[in-house]
Scaffold this motif. Structure first.
Motif, PDB file in Angstrom:
ATOM      1  N   ARG A  85      -2.258  -1.976  -8.185  1.00  0.00           N
ATOM      2  CA  ARG A  85      -1.959  -0.753  -7.444  1.00  0.00           C
ATOM      3  C   ARG A  85      -1.216  -1.157  -6.176  1.00  0.00           C
ATOM      4  NH1 ARG A  85      -4.316   0.389 -11.641  1.00  0.00           N
ATOM      5  NH2 ARG A  85      -6.099   1.780 -11.897  1.00  0.00           N
ATOM      6  N   ARG A  86      -0.410  -0.263  -5.641  1.00  0.00           N
ATOM      7  CA  ARG A  86       0.508  -0.645  -4.563  1.00  0.00           C
ATOM      8  C   ARG A  86      -0.199  -1.247  -3.362  1.00  0.00           C
ATOM      9  NH1 ARG A  86       5.261   4.030  -4.468  1.00  0.00           N
ATOM     10  NH2 ARG A  86       6.065   3.564  -6.551  1.00  0.00           N
ATOM     11  N   GLN A  87      -1.258  -0.615  -2.878  1.00  0.00           N
ATOM     12  CA  GLN A  87      -1.910  -1.128  -1.681  1.00  0.00           C
ATOM     13  C   GLN A  87      -2.612  -2.460  -1.956  1.00  0.00           C
ATOM     14  OE1 GLN A  87      -1.436   0.177   1.323  1.00  0.00           O
ATOM     15  NE2 GLN A  87      -0.127   1.698   0.339  1.00  0.00           N
ATOM     16  N   THR A  88      -3.235  -2.566  -3.122  1.00  0.00           N
ATOM     17  CA  THR A  88      -3.929  -3.806  -3.460  1.00  0.00           C
ATOM     18  C   THR A  88      -2.929  -4.945  -3.628  1.00  0.00           C
ATOM     19  OG1 THR A  88      -5.583  -2.468  -4.611  1.00  0.00           O
ATOM     20  CG2 THR A  88      -5.631  -4.828  -5.005  1.00  0.00           C
ATOM     21  N   CYS A  89      -1.746  -4.634  -4.118  1.00  0.00           N
ATOM     22  CA  CYS A  89      -0.716  -5.658  -4.275  1.00  0.00           C
ATOM     23  C   CYS A  89      -0.256  -6.200  -2.927  1.00  0.00           C
ATOM     24  CB  CYS A  89       0.474  -5.095  -5.045  1.00  0.00           C
ATOM     25  SG  CYS A  89       0.122  -4.758  -6.790  1.00  0.00           S
ATOM     26  N   ARG A  90      -0.468  -5.439  -1.876  1.00  0.00           N
ATOM     27  CA  ARG A  90      -0.171  -5.939  -0.529  1.00  0.00           C
ATOM     28  C   ARG A  90      -1.337  -6.745   0.028  1.00  0.00           C
ATOM     29  NH1 ARG A  90       1.603  -0.348   0.016  1.00  0.00           N
ATOM     30  NH2 ARG A  90       3.868  -0.225  -0.140  1.00  0.00           N
ATOM     31  N   ALA A  91      -2.565  -6.363  -0.339  1.00  0.00           N
ATOM     32  CA  ALA A  91      -3.756  -6.986   0.245  1.00  0.00           C
ATOM     33  C   ALA A  91      -4.078  -8.342  -0.372  1.00  0.00           C
ATOM     34  CB  ALA A  91      -4.958  -6.040   0.105  1.00  0.00           C
ATOM     35  N   LEU A  92      -3.921  -8.484  -1.691  1.00  0.00           N
ATOM     36  CA  LEU A  92      -4.364  -9.706  -2.353  1.00  0.00           C
ATOM     37  C   LEU A  92      -3.570 -10.956  -1.957  1.00  0.00           C
ATOM     38  CD1 LEU A  92      -5.490  -8.556  -5.894  1.00  0.00           C
ATOM     39  CD2 LEU A  92      -6.794  -9.951  -4.295  1.00  0.00           C
ATOM     40  N   PRO A  93      -2.237 -10.896  -1.811  1.00  0.00           N
ATOM     41  CA  PRO A  93      -1.537 -12.101  -1.347  1.00  0.00           C
ATOM     42  C   PRO A  93      -2.047 -12.580   0.006  1.00  0.00           C
ATOM     43  CG  PRO A  93       0.023 -10.539  -2.277  1.00  0.00           C
ATOM     44  CD  PRO A  93      -1.287  -9.818  -2.179  1.00  0.00           C
ATOM     45  N   ASN A 121     -14.253  -3.410  -7.119  1.00  0.00           N
ATOM     46  CA  ASN A 121     -13.605  -2.356  -7.894  1.00  0.00           C
ATOM     47  C   ASN A 121     -13.865  -1.004  -7.258  1.00  0.00           C
ATOM     48  OD1 ASN A 121     -12.342  -1.007 -10.156  1.00  0.00           O
ATOM     49  ND2 ASN A 121     -12.916  -2.764 -11.423  1.00  0.00           N
ATOM     50  N   TYR A 122     -13.200   0.015  -7.820  1.00  0.00           N
ATOM     51  CA  TYR A 122     -13.434   1.394  -7.385  1.00  0.00           C
ATOM     52  C   TYR A 122     -14.765   1.914  -7.886  1.00  0.00           C
ATOM     53  CZ  TYR A 122      -8.379   1.466  -6.431  1.00  0.00           C
ATOM     54  OH  TYR A 122      -7.124   1.187  -5.961  1.00  0.00           O
ATOM     55  N   VAL A 123     -15.196   1.414  -9.033  1.00  0.00           N
ATOM     56  CA  VAL A 123     -16.404   1.929  -9.671  1.00  0.00           C
ATOM     57  C   VAL A 123     -17.314   0.765 -10.042  1.00  0.00           C
ATOM     58  CG1 VAL A 123     -15.319   4.025 -10.553  1.00  0.00           C
ATOM     59  CG2 VAL A 123     -15.248   1.935 -11.930  1.00  0.00           C
ATOM     60  N   ALA A 183      -8.156  -2.031  -2.193  1.00  0.00           N
ATOM     61  CA  ALA A 183      -7.290  -2.622  -1.182  1.00  0.00           C
ATOM     62  C   ALA A 183      -8.039  -2.830   0.125  1.00  0.00           C
ATOM     63  CB  ALA A 183      -6.060  -1.754  -0.966  1.00  0.00           C
ATOM     64  N   ARG A 184      -8.790  -1.820   0.533  1.00  0.00           N
ATOM     65  CA  ARG A 184      -9.532  -1.941   1.789  1.00  0.00           C
ATOM     66  C   ARG A 184     -10.636  -2.996   1.669  1.00  0.00           C
ATOM     67  NH1 ARG A 184      -9.136  -2.954   6.540  1.00  0.00           N
ATOM     68  NH2 ARG A 184     -10.715  -2.165   7.974  1.00  0.00           N
ATOM     69  N   SER A 185     -11.287  -3.075   0.513  1.00  0.00           N
ATOM     70  CA  SER A 185     -12.310  -4.106   0.314  1.00  0.00           C
ATOM     71  C   SER A 185     -11.705  -5.497   0.451  1.00  0.00           C
ATOM     72  CB  SER A 185     -12.955  -3.957  -1.063  1.00  0.00           C
ATOM     73  OG  SER A 185     -13.683  -2.751  -1.170  1.00  0.00           O
ATOM     74  N   VAL A 186     -10.535  -5.708  -0.157  1.00  0.00           N
ATOM     75  CA  VAL A 186      -9.886  -7.016  -0.075  1.00  0.00           C
ATOM     76  C   VAL A 186      -9.478  -7.312   1.363  1.00  0.00           C
ATOM     77  CG1 VAL A 186      -7.874  -8.362  -0.818  1.00  0.00           C
ATOM     78  CG2 VAL A 186      -9.116  -6.961  -2.471  1.00  0.00           C
TER      79      VAL A 186
END
Length: 560
Positions: free
Chosen positions: A209-217, A306-308, A327-330
């Motif tokens: 997902r777009r936000q997670t793709c920014r957070a994980l790197p 995860n979300y769930v 994304a926020r969790s990461v």
């Protein structure tokens, strides 16, 4: 206002750009309402292809793709695409017509209970029985389609309801934010990560997902924890990264599995139950003797981000959940986790070295028909970082998953959920419509290509600049590989093919044929640079699949 007009206004309120599909007699009021709207109808040659296109639109944008079919056979042709979206986590709305429900028009002609048919393969399915219900039904359908986990929804609009007059207002889109994970779960995860000796990061489909793709790197850079991905998690972090350990393309005994065996903690971000692995919570009984006893027993701890919450079963039962916006969790884990001096990634880096050696083998193989490793290498070399490759389903998908290093999110479109044949070409078409400035290549086996090859006409009519590689082995190669692996005789899986060059030209596309391995890469480059739809007939040599994928990789990985 006519109910069909209200329906279309509700779609416009949701931001719908396209409706993919084939209208029928029962959709004509809706079709007329679409004609007068801002929404573009994309007429396809088969409803299944329309569904694949809508699902891919949803996958790439995060917004619900919309497809349209009539009743009866039109609706049944959407079933595979509905399952594709539902299992693949892609938001899509399927709209079907129906005979009048208040007065019988033609008895039972073409009438099926489509709503009941869609129940097992969708998140939400309803027949609209009143024009006044349209705003609520449409808003709820979009909410369900896009709510985590995304998937397929369905609305049936009978033709007499479409003609009703109504003064019901459109319900606007709601704004919401996914809940955050609790402070306690973040703290527990941080403690587990810092206490581990060999933590390992797994990137699954839900992380794409777009936000997670920014957070994980940022998490990888801050912690230095090595990572691997599932097939649908490819590209979330650039796979050229020195900490990338490979892709879960094979079920067992690949180089990657040696790293998983060594890990004592796996941070599983975006796990999706339809995807491999759940092998992260089990270890083969015949694991090499130098693997730690705890690892061989399958006692690595797992954090489920995860979300769930996780659905618990015999092969997946995580020890700690971090449930909320991924994304926020990461981001919060990145802020809190501190690299530890006792972390030991030497085993992981050894695996990485062996993986790099193996994936380079065959990249410049000159044999013809084309060797799979050479094919993957040439496609990778021909595409820039933002180039998109859309894969149909076949044995080549394993080679692309293992050997193709994705550099950006959602630049490798493959289906490892339903794993349906026939989706490669429609998916590539949708990708080109969403990203018209990105080069796009569809890679299809000859079997999967012929299942929706009629959409060449659609692509030509839409003026799409697209390259389609048809990998020709004159057989259902994936099943043939499995047949050989099981020791069965070669039987029942070969067929004939048309002349793909002339076939493409008959649709108004450009046809090309590869005559040598060295000719492939320059031909792909030429076709990417030239306008129009280009179909390339690529003979492939799968004769070593069984030896390499079933024997060689297993032996070499166990020797690490």
């Amino acid at each position: 206002m006519k109910a069909s007009d209200l329906f279309v206004k509700a779609l416009e309120s949701e931001g719908v750009e396209y409706v993919f599909g084939i209208p029928g007699e029962e959709n004509l009021d809706l079709l007329e309402s679409l004609r007068a709207s801002s929404i573009r109808l994309v007429l396809t040659r088969h409803e299944q292809a329309a569904g694949f296109m809508a699902a891919t639109y949803g996958r790439l944008t995060g917004r619900t793709g919309v497809c349209l079919a009539t009743l009866g056979p039109g609706a049944t042709n959407l079933v595979t695409a509905a399952a594709y979206a539902q299992l693949g986590g892609m938001p899509v709305l399927m709209i079907t017509g129906q005979k009048p429900i208040k007065v019988s028009k033609q008895g039972e002609f073409q009438i099926l209970d489509v709503v009941d048919m869609m129940h097992p393969i969708s998140k939400y399915t309803r027949q609209i029985s009143s024009g006044a219900n349209i705003p609520a039904r449409v808003r709820e359908a979009f909410r369900r389609a896009e709510d985590e986990r995304p998937g397929a929804v369905h609305l049936e609009l009978p033709e007499d309801i479409a003609r009703e007059e109504t003064d019901a207002p459109v319900i606007p889109r709601s704004r919401f934010e996914a809940p955050w994970a609790s402070d306690g779960s973040i703290a527990a995860a941080v403690e587990m990560i810092e206490a581990a000796r060999q933590p390992l990061l797994l990137i699954g489909a839900g992380a794409n997902r777009r936000q997670t793709c920014r957070a994980l790197p940022a998490f990888v850079e801050a912690t230095g924890i090595p990572f691997f991905s599932t097939q649908m998690g490819k590209g979330v972090v650039d796979e050229r990264h020195p900490l990338f350990l490979g892709n879960a393309a094979l079920s067992g005994d690949d180089f990657l599995h040696r790293a998983v065996e060594a890990a004592d903690l796996i941070i599983n971000v975006g796990h999706d139950v339809v995807e491999k692995p759940p092998f992260i919570m089990g270890r083969p009984e015949n694991a090499p003797p130098h693997v730690e006893e705890a690892a061989r027993a399958g006692t690595a701890r797992v954090i489920h981000v995860n979300y769930v919450t996780a659905a618990i079963d015999a092969v997946y039962h995580p020890h700690q959940g971090v449930i909320g916006d991924i994304a926020r969790s990461v981001e919060r884990l990145t802020e809190a986790v501190r690299p530890q001096p006792h972390w030991d990634f030497s085993r992981f880096m050894e695996v990485r070295r062996h993986l790099d050696v193996h994936t380079r083998e065959g990249m410049d193989d000159a044999r013809f028909p084309v060797y799979p490793q050479r094919l993957v290498a040439d496609v990778r070399a021909a595409l820039p970082d933002d180039g998109i490759v859309a894969l149909d389903n076949g044995i080549y998908k394993i080679w692309f998953a293992r050997n193709y290093r994705a550099r950006q999110p959602n630049t490798v479109l493959l289906d490892n959920a339903l794993a349906s044949m026939g989706a490669g070409l429609p998916s590539a078409m949708a990708a080109k419509m969403v990203y018209p400035d990105h080069p796009v290549i569809a890679v299809c086996g000859d079997g999967g290509f012929m299942m929706n090859s009629q959409e060449l006409e659609t692509a030509v009519r839409l003026g799409l600049n697209l390259v389609v590689l048809v990998l020709r082995d004159d057989a259902y190669g994936m099943i043939r590989w499995k047949q050989a692996a099981m020791g069965f005789d070669d039987y029942g899986l070969t067929y004939g093919n048309p002349d793909f060059v002339r076939y493409a030209e008959a649709y108004g596309a450009y046809g090309h044929r590869v005559e040598s391995a060295d000719a492939l890469r320059p031909l792909i480059a030429f076709c990417l640079a030239a306008p129009g739809l280009h179909v390339i007939d690529v003979p492939v040599d799968y004769s070593d699949n069984d030896r390499i994928l079933n024997q060689e990789i297993k032996a070499r990985s166990r020797a690490i």
